[in-house]
Design an enzyme around this catalytic site. Structure first.
Site, PDB file in Angstrom:
ATOM      1  N   MET A 113      -0.594  -8.206   3.100  1.00 44.12           N
ATOM      2  CA  MET A 113      -1.011  -9.357   2.443  1.00 44.12           C
ATOM      3  C   MET A 113       0.531 -10.220   2.741  1.00 44.12           C
ATOM      4  O   MET A 113       0.953 -10.950   1.931  1.00 44.12           O
ATOM      5  CB  MET A 113      -0.822  -9.050   0.884  1.00 44.12           C
ATOM      6  CG  MET A 113      -2.059  -8.239   0.586  1.00 44.12           C
ATOM      7  SD  MET A 113      -2.025  -7.735  -1.137  1.00 44.12           S
ATOM      8  CE  MET A 113      -3.099  -6.343  -1.114  1.00 44.12           C
ATOM      9  N   SER A 114       0.982 -10.155   3.977  1.00 47.66           N
ATOM     10  CA  SER A 114       2.251 -10.836   4.233  1.00 47.66           C
ATOM     11  C   SER A 114       2.401 -11.020   5.942  1.00 47.66           C
ATOM     12  O   SER A 114       1.286 -11.025   6.706  1.00 47.66           O
ATOM     13  CB  SER A 114       3.445 -10.093   3.775  1.00 47.66           C
ATOM     14  OG  SER A 114       3.490  -8.865   4.684  1.00 47.66           O
ATOM     15  N   HIS A 169       5.136 -13.780  -1.499  1.00 48.89           N
ATOM     16  CA  HIS A 169       3.652 -13.554  -1.179  1.00 48.89           C
ATOM     17  C   HIS A 169       2.911 -14.573  -1.914  1.00 48.89           C
ATOM     18  O   HIS A 169       3.215 -15.174  -2.870  1.00 48.89           O
ATOM     19  CB  HIS A 169       3.181 -12.315  -1.775  1.00 48.89           C
ATOM     20  CG  HIS A 169       3.718 -10.979  -1.161  1.00 48.89           C
ATOM     21  ND1 HIS A 169       4.810 -10.353  -2.007  1.00 48.89           N
ATOM     22  CD2 HIS A 169       3.564 -10.156  -0.413  1.00 48.89           C
ATOM     23  CE1 HIS A 169       5.486  -9.366  -1.284  1.00 48.89           C
ATOM     24  NE2 HIS A 169       4.431  -9.120  -0.360  1.00 48.89           N
ATOM     25  N   ALA A 229       4.222  -3.030   4.751  1.00 52.00           N
ATOM     26  CA  ALA A 229       3.548  -1.708   4.306  1.00 52.00           C
ATOM     27  C   ALA A 229       2.329  -2.231   4.723  1.00 52.00           C
ATOM     28  O   ALA A 229       1.835  -3.281   4.105  1.00 52.00           O
ATOM     29  CB  ALA A 229       3.746  -1.343   2.952  1.00 52.00           C
ATOM     30  N   TYR A 276       0.009 -14.332  -3.096  1.00 54.11           N
ATOM     31  CA  TYR A 276      -0.603 -14.182  -4.354  1.00 54.11           C
ATOM     32  C   TYR A 276       0.273 -14.287  -5.478  1.00 54.11           C
ATOM     33  O   TYR A 276      -0.140 -14.141  -6.550  1.00 54.11           O
ATOM     34  CB  TYR A 276      -1.191 -12.541  -4.187  1.00 54.11           C
ATOM     35  CG  TYR A 276      -0.163 -11.631  -4.042  1.00 54.11           C
ATOM     36  CD1 TYR A 276       0.362 -11.159  -4.992  1.00 54.11           C
ATOM     37  CD2 TYR A 276      -0.198 -11.109  -2.811  1.00 54.11           C
ATOM     38  CE1 TYR A 276       1.522  -9.957  -4.936  1.00 54.11           C
ATOM     39  CE2 TYR A 276       0.610  -9.821  -2.536  1.00 54.11           C
ATOM     40  CZ  TYR A 276       1.521  -9.497  -3.673  1.00 54.11           C
ATOM     41  OH  TYR A 276       2.588  -8.546  -3.183  1.00 54.11           O
ATOM     42  N   GLU A 277       1.599 -14.522  -5.331  1.00 52.29           N
ATOM     43  CA  GLU A 277       2.505 -14.691  -6.404  1.00 52.29           C
ATOM     44  C   GLU A 277       2.503 -15.993  -7.021  1.00 52.29           C
ATOM     45  O   GLU A 277       3.030 -16.584  -7.947  1.00 52.29           O
ATOM     46  CB  GLU A 277       3.917 -14.232  -5.903  1.00 52.29           C
ATOM     47  CG  GLU A 277       4.233 -12.961  -5.773  1.00 52.29           C
ATOM     48  CD  GLU A 277       5.798 -12.553  -5.155  1.00 52.29           C
ATOM     49  OE1 GLU A 277       6.500 -12.566  -5.821  1.00 52.29           O
ATOM     50  OE2 GLU A 277       5.760 -12.177  -3.918  1.00 52.29           O
ATOM     51  N   SER A 300       7.166  -3.885   1.559  1.00 56.79           N
ATOM     52  CA  SER A 300       7.142  -3.095   0.303  1.00 56.79           C
ATOM     53  C   SER A 300       7.662  -1.712   0.536  1.00 56.79           C
ATOM     54  O   SER A 300       7.387  -0.988   1.322  1.00 56.79           O
ATOM     55  CB  SER A 300       5.660  -2.985  -0.086  1.00 56.79           C
ATOM     56  OG  SER A 300       5.162  -4.312  -0.623  1.00 56.79           O
ATOM     57  N   HIS A 355      10.273  -5.351  -4.274  1.00 62.45           N
ATOM     58  CA  HIS A 355      10.984  -6.450  -3.812  1.00 62.45           C
ATOM     59  C   HIS A 355      11.924  -6.894  -4.372  1.00 62.45           C
ATOM     60  O   HIS A 355      12.170  -7.807  -5.541  1.00 62.45           O
ATOM     61  CB  HIS A 355       9.711  -7.470  -3.351  1.00 62.45           C
ATOM     62  CG  HIS A 355       8.745  -6.870  -2.637  1.00 62.45           C
ATOM     63  ND1 HIS A 355       8.856  -7.262  -1.196  1.00 62.45           N
ATOM     64  CD2 HIS A 355       7.642  -6.335  -2.786  1.00 62.45           C
ATOM     65  CE1 HIS A 355       8.028  -7.037  -0.486  1.00 62.45           C
ATOM     66  NE2 HIS A 355       7.048  -6.267  -1.320  1.00 62.45           N
ATOM     67  N   HIS A 365      -0.500   0.357  -5.809  1.00 63.97           N
ATOM     68  CA  HIS A 365       0.682  -0.154  -5.294  1.00 63.97           C
ATOM     69  C   HIS A 365       1.726   1.015  -5.295  1.00 63.97           C
ATOM     70  O   HIS A 365       2.610   1.025  -4.356  1.00 63.97           O
ATOM     71  CB  HIS A 365       1.114  -1.081  -6.149  1.00 63.97           C
ATOM     72  CG  HIS A 365       2.526  -2.128  -5.570  1.00 63.97           C
ATOM     73  ND1 HIS A 365       2.729  -2.538  -4.214  1.00 63.97           N
ATOM     74  CD2 HIS A 365       3.813  -2.367  -5.958  1.00 63.97           C
ATOM     75  CE1 HIS A 365       3.714  -3.066  -3.817  1.00 63.97           C
ATOM     76  NE2 HIS A 365       4.423  -2.948  -5.193  1.00 63.97           N
ATOM     77  N   ASN A 388      -1.022   3.943   3.775  1.00 63.27           N
ATOM     78  CA  ASN A 388      -2.215   4.330   3.344  1.00 63.27           C
ATOM     79  C   ASN A 388      -3.538   4.097   4.716  1.00 63.27           C
ATOM     80  O   ASN A 388      -3.263   3.224   4.964  1.00 63.27           O
ATOM     81  CB  ASN A 388      -2.841   3.910   2.095  1.00 63.27           C
ATOM     82  CG  ASN A 388      -2.892   2.357   2.203  1.00 63.27           C
ATOM     83  OD1 ASN A 388      -2.016   1.568   2.076  1.00 63.27           O
ATOM     84  ND2 ASN A 388      -4.139   1.854   2.219  1.00 63.27           N
TER      85      ASN A 388
HETATM   86  N1  HPA Z   1      -4.775  -3.290   1.868  1.00 68.86           N
HETATM   87  C1  HPA Z   1      -4.174  -4.498   1.937  1.00 68.86           C
HETATM   88  N2  HPA Z   1      -2.713  -4.568   1.834  1.00 68.86           N
HETATM   89  C2  HPA Z   1      -2.179  -3.248   1.887  1.00 68.86           C
HETATM   90  C3  HPA Z   1      -2.765  -2.071   2.008  1.00 68.86           C
HETATM   91  C4  HPA Z   1      -4.427  -2.188   2.128  1.00 68.86           C
HETATM   92  O1  HPA Z   1      -4.862  -1.012   2.097  1.00 68.86           O
HETATM   93  N3  HPA Z   1      -1.595  -1.170   2.115  1.00 68.86           N
HETATM   94  C5  HPA Z   1      -0.651  -1.882   1.981  1.00 68.86           C
HETATM   95  N4  HPA Z   1      -0.793  -3.266   1.863  1.00 68.86           N
END
Ligand code: HPA
Length: 287
Positions: A214-215, A83, A113, A85-86, A30, A61, A262, A238
Site C-alpha cells: 500500500m505504498s 499512506h 512490507a 489510506y490515512e 512497516s 511507523h 497488521h 506474508n
Molecule cells: N496485502 C497488501 N498489503 C500488504 C500485505 C498484503 O498481503 N502485506 C503487507 N502489506
C-alpha cells in the site's frame, strides 16, 4: 505558497536543526524501523515539527527523520511513512521525498512490507523491486497531478528504468556475499487499507505482480521526477496463495493461521529485519 516554497521551508528547517548533509535518503516500511537504530550519531526530528510534514498515524511507523552516519555515508532516514489510506493526498505522502532531494539526497532507498503473490516466495524473503504497477497512479492518484514546476522535474518523467539497474546490481552482489537469496520482482501498489479479496489476488497475479502493498510507487514517481536514483526492497511479510477457482477466502489464505492482520505483518517484518539491515548496509558501503 508554491510547492517549491514549501519544500524550501522544510529543507531549511531540517538543515538548521542539524549539521549533517545527507547523500542518501532511506524510507523504512512497516516493522522495518529498526534500521534507524543502527544510525551513528543520530539526530531525531519528529515529523510534527517539520513544516509541511503530515504526522504518521499507523502502528509500526514512528514518524521521525533520523540523520546520521551509516557505513561512512551520511543518511537521512524517514522512520515511518505516510499512506493514502490515512486520508493523505499523493502530494502529502511524497512531500518528504521532495525534502530529501532538496537537502542533498541523490539516492533513495525505499522499503516496504509486502504480501507475496509469486508462488515461489516465502514469508521473510527479501525482494528487490525490479519495477512497479502504480494502480492508484493509473486511475489518477498520481502525485504529479497538477501544475508542474520545471525546476523540480519534467512534466512527463520517464519511468522505463525507475529502479536503478546499477543499484540493483550492487544489491545482488551484497546478497550473494552475505549468502542469502534475494528475490526480484514487480511490486503493485494498492490504496488499501483493506487486504485483497481472492478475486483481487487473482487479478494482481494476472497483471504481473509478484508482491503487493500500500505504498512505495507514489514515492518512486516523485523520486524519479526529482532525478533521484532509486533502490527498492520489499520484505515479504506474508504469502498470499493464489485462490483456486470457486474457492472462498478463508483462514490460512495468507499462509498464516486465521485472517491476515497488521500484527502478523509487523511480526514477520521483525524476523527478517537483520537480513534487511545487512543488505542495505552492504549497498551503502559500496556506494
Ligand atoms: N496485502 C497488501 N498489503 C500488504 C500485505 C498484503 O498481503 N502485506 C503487507 N502489506
Amino acid at each position: 505558497m508554491t510547492l517549491a516554497n514549501d519544500i524550501d521551508a522544510a529543507a531549511a528547517f531540517v538543515l538548521a536543526r542539524q549539521r549533517q548533509r545527507p547523500s542518501v535518503g532511506i524510507i523504512l516500511g512497516s516493522g522495518l524501523g529498526s534500521l534507524a537504530e543502527s544510525v551513528e550519531g543520530p539526530v531525531h526530528i519528529p515529523y510534527r515539527e517539520i513544516p509541511g510534514f503530515a504526522p504518521t498515524t499507523v502502528e509500526g511507523h514512528k514518524g521521525e527523520m533520523v540523520f546520521g552516519q551509516m557505513e561512512g555515508k551520511t543518511v537521512a532516514v524517514l522512520q515511518g511513512r505516510l499512506h493514502a489510506y490515512e486520508g493523505y493526498s499523493p502530494q502529502q505522502i511524497t512531500f518528504p521525498v521532495r525534502v530529501l532531494k532538496a537537502i542533498g539526497c541523490g539516492v533513495l532507498m525505499v522499503t516496504n512490507a509486502a504480501g507475496g503473490l509469486n508462488p515461489a516466495y516465502l514469508a521473510g524473503d527479501l525482494m528487490l523491486i525490479s519495477d512497479h504497477l502504480n494502480l492508484p497512479g493509473m486511475i489518477g492518484h498520481n502525485p504529479l497531478y497538477g501544475p508542474n514546476d520545471p525546476l523540480l522535474g519534467p512534466r512527463f518523467p520517464d519511468m522505463s528504468q525507475a529502479y536503478d539497474p546499477g543499484l540493483r546490481d550492487l544489491a545482488r552482489q551484497v546478497a550473494a556475499e552475505l549468502g542469502f537469496s534475494l528475490r526480484e520482482g514487480v511490486y503493485v501498489m494498492l490504496g488499501g487499507p483493506s487486504y485483497e479479496t481472492p478475486a483481487e489476488v487473482h487479478f494482481l497475479r494476472v497483471i504481473g505482480a509478484d508482491a503487493v502493498g500500500m505504498s512505495t510507487a507514489s514515492e518512486v514517481v516523485v523520486a524519479r521526477h526529482s532525478a533521484m536514483r532509486v533502490l527498492g526492497v520489499s520484505m515479504i511479510s506474508n504469502v498470499i496463495p493464489l485462490p483456486t477457482p470457486g474457492a472462498a477466502a478463508g483462514a490460512g489464505q495468507h499462509g498464516i493461521e486465521g485472517p491476515l492482520g497488521h500484527e502478523e505483518v509487523l511480526a514477520n517484518a521483525a524476523k527478517a529485519a537483520p537480513r534487511f539491515v545487512s543488505l542495505l548496509r552492504g549497498v551503502l558501503r559500496r556506494l
